[in-house]
Design a protein around this motif. Structure first.
Motif, PDB file in Angstrom:
ATOM      1  N   MET A 279      29.001  48.035  40.140  1.00 56.18           N
ATOM      2  CA  MET A 279      30.030  47.333  40.895  1.00 56.18           C
ATOM      3  C   MET A 279      30.611  48.300  41.924  1.00 56.18           C
ATOM      4  SD  MET A 279      33.306  45.105  39.454  1.00 56.18           S
ATOM      5  CE  MET A 279      32.937  45.575  37.838  1.00 56.18           C
ATOM      6  N   ASN A 280      30.867  47.821  43.108  1.00 57.20           N
ATOM      7  CA  ASN A 280      31.443  48.618  44.187  1.00 57.20           C
ATOM      8  C   ASN A 280      32.881  48.990  43.830  1.00 57.20           C
ATOM      9  OD1 ASN A 280      32.597  49.565  46.552  1.00 57.20           O
ATOM     10  ND2 ASN A 280      31.584  48.057  47.844  1.00 57.20           N
ATOM     11  N   ALA A 281      33.202  50.279  43.818  1.00 61.34           N
ATOM     12  CA  ALA A 281      34.535  50.744  43.418  1.00 61.34           C
ATOM     13  C   ALA A 281      35.633  50.241  44.347  1.00 61.34           C
ATOM     14  CB  ALA A 281      34.559  52.261  43.364  1.00 61.34           C
ATOM     15  N   ASN A 282      35.281  49.868  45.564  1.00 64.97           N
ATOM     16  CA  ASN A 282      36.283  49.373  46.515  1.00 64.97           C
ATOM     17  C   ASN A 282      36.445  47.867  46.468  1.00 64.97           C
ATOM     18  OD1 ASN A 282      36.797  51.960  47.568  1.00 64.97           O
ATOM     19  ND2 ASN A 282      34.952  51.814  48.820  1.00 64.97           N
ATOM     20  N   ASN A 283      35.713  47.196  45.624  1.00 63.81           N
ATOM     21  CA  ASN A 283      35.716  45.746  45.614  1.00 63.81           C
ATOM     22  C   ASN A 283      35.848  45.217  44.196  1.00 63.81           C
ATOM     23  OD1 ASN A 283      35.397  43.081  46.435  1.00 63.81           O
ATOM     24  ND2 ASN A 283      33.188  43.181  46.352  1.00 63.81           N
ATOM     25  N   ASN A 284      36.760  45.776  43.405  1.00 64.62           N
ATOM     26  CA  ASN A 284      36.894  45.287  42.044  1.00 64.62           C
ATOM     27  C   ASN A 284      38.355  45.142  41.648  1.00 64.62           C
ATOM     28  OD1 ASN A 284      37.640  47.937  41.658  1.00 64.62           O
ATOM     29  ND2 ASN A 284      35.860  48.489  40.464  1.00 64.62           N
ATOM     30  N   PHE A 285      38.573  44.469  40.516  1.00 65.10           N
ATOM     31  CA  PHE A 285      39.929  44.246  40.023  1.00 65.10           C
ATOM     32  C   PHE A 285      39.922  44.298  38.502  1.00 65.10           C
ATOM     33  CE2 PHE A 285      37.976  40.061  40.365  1.00 65.10           C
ATOM     34  CZ  PHE A 285      38.203  39.536  39.100  1.00 65.10           C
ATOM     35  N   SER A 286      41.104  44.469  37.950  1.00 62.46           N
ATOM     36  CA  SER A 286      41.331  44.425  36.514  1.00 62.46           C
ATOM     37  C   SER A 286      42.747  43.893  36.312  1.00 62.46           C
ATOM     38  CB  SER A 286      41.180  45.824  35.915  1.00 62.46           C
ATOM     39  OG  SER A 286      41.497  45.801  34.549  1.00 62.46           O
ATOM     40  N   VAL A 287      42.882  42.758  35.638  1.00 64.18           N
ATOM     41  CA  VAL A 287      44.191  42.147  35.412  1.00 64.18           C
ATOM     42  C   VAL A 287      44.302  41.669  33.971  1.00 64.18           C
ATOM     43  CG1 VAL A 287      44.533  41.413  37.807  1.00 64.18           C
ATOM     44  CG2 VAL A 287      43.415  39.882  36.226  1.00 64.18           C
ATOM     45  N   VAL A 288      45.544  41.544  33.501  1.00 64.16           N
ATOM     46  CA  VAL A 288      45.819  41.048  32.153  1.00 64.16           C
ATOM     47  C   VAL A 288      46.746  39.857  32.280  1.00 64.16           C
ATOM     48  CG1 VAL A 288      46.861  41.580  29.916  1.00 64.16           C
ATOM     49  CG2 VAL A 288      45.526  43.320  31.109  1.00 64.16           C
ATOM     50  N   GLY A 289      46.450  38.796  31.526  1.00 59.60           N
ATOM     51  CA  GLY A 289      47.300  37.614  31.552  1.00 59.60           C
ATOM     52  C   GLY A 289      46.875  36.617  30.492  1.00 59.60           C
ATOM     53  N   PHE A 290      47.600  35.506  30.436  1.00 61.20           N
ATOM     54  CA  PHE A 290      47.339  34.452  29.457  1.00 61.20           C
ATOM     55  C   PHE A 290      46.506  33.341  30.099  1.00 61.20           C
ATOM     56  CE2 PHE A 290      51.128  36.434  27.728  1.00 61.20           C
ATOM     57  CZ  PHE A 290      50.841  36.470  26.366  1.00 61.20           C
ATOM     58  N   ILE A 291      45.496  32.855  29.358  1.00 60.51           N
ATOM     59  CA  ILE A 291      44.682  31.725  29.821  1.00 60.51           C
ATOM     60  C   ILE A 291      45.594  30.500  29.908  1.00 60.51           C
ATOM     61  CG2 ILE A 291      42.728  30.211  29.279  1.00 60.51           C
ATOM     62  CD1 ILE A 291      41.628  32.915  29.765  1.00 60.51           C
ATOM     63  N   CYS A 292      45.581  29.827  31.059  1.00 60.98           N
ATOM     64  CA  CYS A 292      46.473  28.676  31.301  1.00 60.98           C
ATOM     65  C   CYS A 292      46.012  27.403  30.607  1.00 60.98           C
ATOM     66  CB  CYS A 292      46.569  28.390  32.796  1.00 60.98           C
ATOM     67  SG  CYS A 292      47.235  29.755  33.721  1.00 60.98           S
ATOM     68  N   LYS A 293      44.710  27.153  30.636  1.00 60.54           N
ATOM     69  CA  LYS A 293      44.133  25.993  29.961  1.00 60.54           C
ATOM     70  C   LYS A 293      42.686  26.324  29.644  1.00 60.54           C
ATOM     71  CE  LYS A 293      42.649  23.440  34.058  1.00 60.54           C
ATOM     72  NZ  LYS A 293      42.615  22.155  34.702  1.00 60.54           N
ATOM     73  N   ASP A 294      42.087  25.564  28.739  1.00 63.22           N
ATOM     74  CA  ASP A 294      40.698  25.824  28.365  1.00 63.22           C
ATOM     75  C   ASP A 294      39.817  25.841  29.611  1.00 63.22           C
ATOM     76  OD1 ASP A 294      41.675  25.728  25.805  1.00 63.22           O
ATOM     77  OD2 ASP A 294      40.559  23.946  25.204  1.00 63.22           O
ATOM     78  N   ALA A 295      38.845  26.737  29.614  1.00 64.95           N
ATOM     79  CA  ALA A 295      37.945  26.885  30.763  1.00 64.95           C
ATOM     80  C   ALA A 295      37.157  25.605  30.995  1.00 64.95           C
ATOM     81  CB  ALA A 295      36.992  28.044  30.534  1.00 64.95           C
ATOM     82  N   GLU A 296      36.913  25.315  32.263  1.00 62.96           N
ATOM     83  CA  GLU A 296      36.030  24.212  32.639  1.00 62.96           C
ATOM     84  C   GLU A 296      34.623  24.795  32.738  1.00 62.96           C
ATOM     85  OE1 GLU A 296      37.434  22.465  36.272  1.00 62.96           O
ATOM     86  OE2 GLU A 296      39.446  22.191  35.469  1.00 62.96           O
ATOM     87  N   VAL A 297      33.704  24.266  31.946  1.00 64.69           N
ATOM     88  CA  VAL A 297      32.350  24.815  31.865  1.00 64.69           C
ATOM     89  C   VAL A 297      31.367  23.790  32.415  1.00 64.69           C
ATOM     90  CG1 VAL A 297      30.569  25.710  30.326  1.00 64.69           C
ATOM     91  CG2 VAL A 297      32.985  26.176  29.849  1.00 64.69           C
TER      92      VAL A 297
END
Length: 114
Positions: free
Chosen positions: A1-19
């Motif tokens: 992964m390009n070091a200049n183009n990535n993210f890392s975040v923490v949070g709560f899932i809002c609703k079940d994923a749409e698959v």
């Protein structure tokens, strides 16, 4: 992964994923609520926002879907992806957040946090 183009975040899932399933893989789209705190006028002000993500999962490795349920505290890592499509004859540019890794974060008890 390009070091200049990535993210890392923490949070709560809002609703079940749409698959949405395909022949060899599935795409899961999900949102998480992310809190931020900043100082304004000498006071801490906390706000939250909902950010949407998508991730691709091979059909033989779908354990991730059990993690993408409402209320789960997760850490999402990934990269930004620029896409362009046409709507009403005009080009529309969007930035998608593509998750490459989703892990559950243990919630701390109030006694442990103190």
């Amino acid at each position: 992964m390009n070091a200049n183009n990535n993210f890392s975040v923490v949070g709560f899932i809002c609703k079940d994923a749409e698959v949405r399933g395909f022949d060899k893989s599935s795409i899961a789209r999900f949102g998480i609520s992310i809190k931020t705190t900043e100082k304004k006028g000498g006071q801490d002000v906390t706000s939250s926002t909902i950010q949407n993500f998508e991730t691709w999962v091979k059909n033989d490795d779908q354990a991730l879907f059990s993690l993408l349920k409402k209320g789960k505290l997760v850490k999402v890592e990934g990269f930004f992806k620029s896409e362009t499509y046409q709507k009403d004859g005009k080009d529309v540019h969007v930035i998608k957040l593509v998750a490459t890794k989703v892990t559950e974060v243990e919630k701390k008890n109030k006694e442990e946090a103190a």
